[in-house]
Design an enzyme around this catalytic site. Structure first.
Site, short mmCIF file in Angstrom:
data_model
loop_
_atom_site.label_atom_id
_atom_site.label_comp_id
_atom_site.label_asym_id
_atom_site.label_seq_id
_atom_site.Cartn_x
_atom_site.Cartn_y
_atom_site.Cartn_z
N TRP A 1 -9.14 5.37 -0.29
CA TRP A 1 -9.76 5.93 -1.49
C TRP A 1 -8.85 5.61 -2.67
CZ3 TRP A 1 -8.79 8.71 2.96
CH2 TRP A 1 -7.56 9.36 3.03
N CYS B 1 0.83 -1.21 0.00
CA CYS B 1 0.00 0.00 0.00
C CYS B 1 0.86 1.25 0.00
CB CYS B 1 -0.94 0.00 1.21
SG CYS B 1 -2.01 1.45 1.26
N ARG C 1 -0.12 4.71 3.08
CA ARG C 1 -0.07 4.45 4.53
C ARG C 1 0.19 5.68 5.39
NH1 ARG C 1 4.18 -0.27 4.65
NH2 ARG C 1 4.47 0.20 2.45
N GLU D 1 -5.10 3.15 -10.30
CA GLU D 1 -5.72 1.85 -10.02
C GLU D 1 -6.87 1.58 -10.99
OE1 GLU D 1 -6.08 0.81 -5.59
OE2 GLU D 1 -5.98 3.01 -5.58
#
Length: 372
Positions: A224, A51, A54, A229
């Site tokens: 979000w 991720c 973070r 992506e």
């Protein structure tokens, strides 16, 4: 901060450890306090090697629904999760934690990879209407009685949930729980007629939250979207919607040779469309340049506190213009820490629409004892 000050603020850990050991000896497991659950869920996000977002781990809101095991109640609470996370487009980072696995009874499972996913209808010619990633789950839902949607490329899948009291069942998501963004383009009016869209909340649903040896198999959580992506993966990957050839044709690009860089040009315009459309709709989204800088801010903060940051370079570097972002020029070490969000093998099977085999089945692979 000294150990004395920590004990004054949080209490003597020895007493809590002794209570946990006694509870395990009596029941085979133990129950986290609310504070432990909240801290564990947040640190699991902080530990997520894949991720990039973070920096915000400490702001994760936690909904404690450990009293919920029944599939129908899980479905209702999952819809509430989406409503609370969406907030008319002002997306908030949120996790809902359902009942854990115990020696006496497993917790509920959500088969869907994310709470919101689009169906993939396989045709007799081998083609797919919708998202090819979800062909297996779509077939599984229809096998359970879901009649299917209108047959568009963006039919929202129902939730497929199982609990210990019954087999898997499907539950349609209420319309008011699913916010979608229609994709337009800042310069091409014809883009709107393509009918492209995407949902606003990326809520992962089939990962297990593991805290202190306790597994919460149903713990949907979301931040979000980063625009890439959607624009560089979901809509562009050749095994997903594979839109680059279609977009390039509409843009009038020369697709006869890769040296024209038609894929690159179409990819940029598709990602521009995503960012433009989310901004126009007032829905939270971030871009890969901003998020790359913020990740380095997170890395610096953590290292100043003596907490090295584990990261998977192949996931942290954005899938578009990677070398134009600062994370490309860094090296990272992948470090597995707990608490964590992890995939167990049977969760991947469920996401593909494959019913898990009985653990007693000799053909079933052994379940790893550690993280997977």
């Amino acid at each position: 901060m000294t150990l004395h000050h920590i004990e004054e603020r949080l209490g003597n850990p020895a007493r809590r450890i002794a209570a946990v050991r006694a509870e395990i000896a009596d029941t085979g497991t133990y129950r986290h306090t609310t504070r432990e659950l909240v801290f564990g869920a947040r640190v699991a996000w902080r530990n997520a090697n894949r991720c990039i977002g973070r920096l915000y781990w400490h702001s994760l809101s936690v909904r404690d629904r450990r009293d919920v095991r029944d599939a129908e109640e899980v479905a209702e609470a999952s819809a509430d999760h989406l409503r609370e996370a969406t907030r008319d487009g002002r997306i908030r980072a949120l996790i809902t934690v359902f009942a854990p696995d115990t020696p006496q009874r497993p917790g509920p499972r959500i088969w869907n990879e994310q709470l919101i996913r689009y169906a993939g209808y396989a045709g007799p010619d081998g083609g797919v209407t919708g998202d090819p990633r979800n062909v297996g789950l779509t077939a599984a839902a229809r096998g359970l009685g879901w009649p299917g949607g209108p047959g568009t490329p963006f039919d929202v899948l129902p939730l497929v949930i199982e609990d210990a009291g019954a087999g898997p069942r499907w539950f349609a998501l209420p319309e008011d729980a699913v916010l979608e963004v229609e994709l337009t383009h800042p310069e091409h009016p014809w883009w709107h007629a393509l009918g492209l869209r995407w949902h606003a909340v990326p809520a992962l649903a089939n990962m297990c939250l593991e805290i202190g040896g306790v597994c919460y198999p149903a713990a949907p959580f979301n931040g979000w979207y980063m625009g890439t992506e959607i624009g560089a993966r979901n809509l562009a990957d050749t095994d997903r919607y594979d839109l680059l050839p279609f977009i390039a044709e509409r843009l009038g690009l020369d697709t006869s040779t890769d040296r024209s860089l038609w894929k690159d040009r179409a990819l940029v315009e598709l990602n521009r469309s995503v960012l433009h459309s989310f901004d126009r709709a007032g829905v939270t989204v971030t871009d890969h340049h901003t998020e790359s800088r913020r990740f380095l801010t997170h890395l610096g903060r953590e290292e100043r506190k003596g907490r090295p940051v584990g990261a998977d370079w192949s996931w942290i570097v954005p899938p578009i213009s990677g070398s134009a972002t600062p994370v490309f020029h860094r090296t990272f070490e992948t470090v597995e820490r707990t608490p964590a969000y992890v995939h167990h093998p049977e969760a991947l099977d469920r996401a593909r629409g494959v019913a898990p085999r009985c653990p007693a089945d000799p053909a079933a692979p052994p379940r790893p004892s550690g993280l997977v």
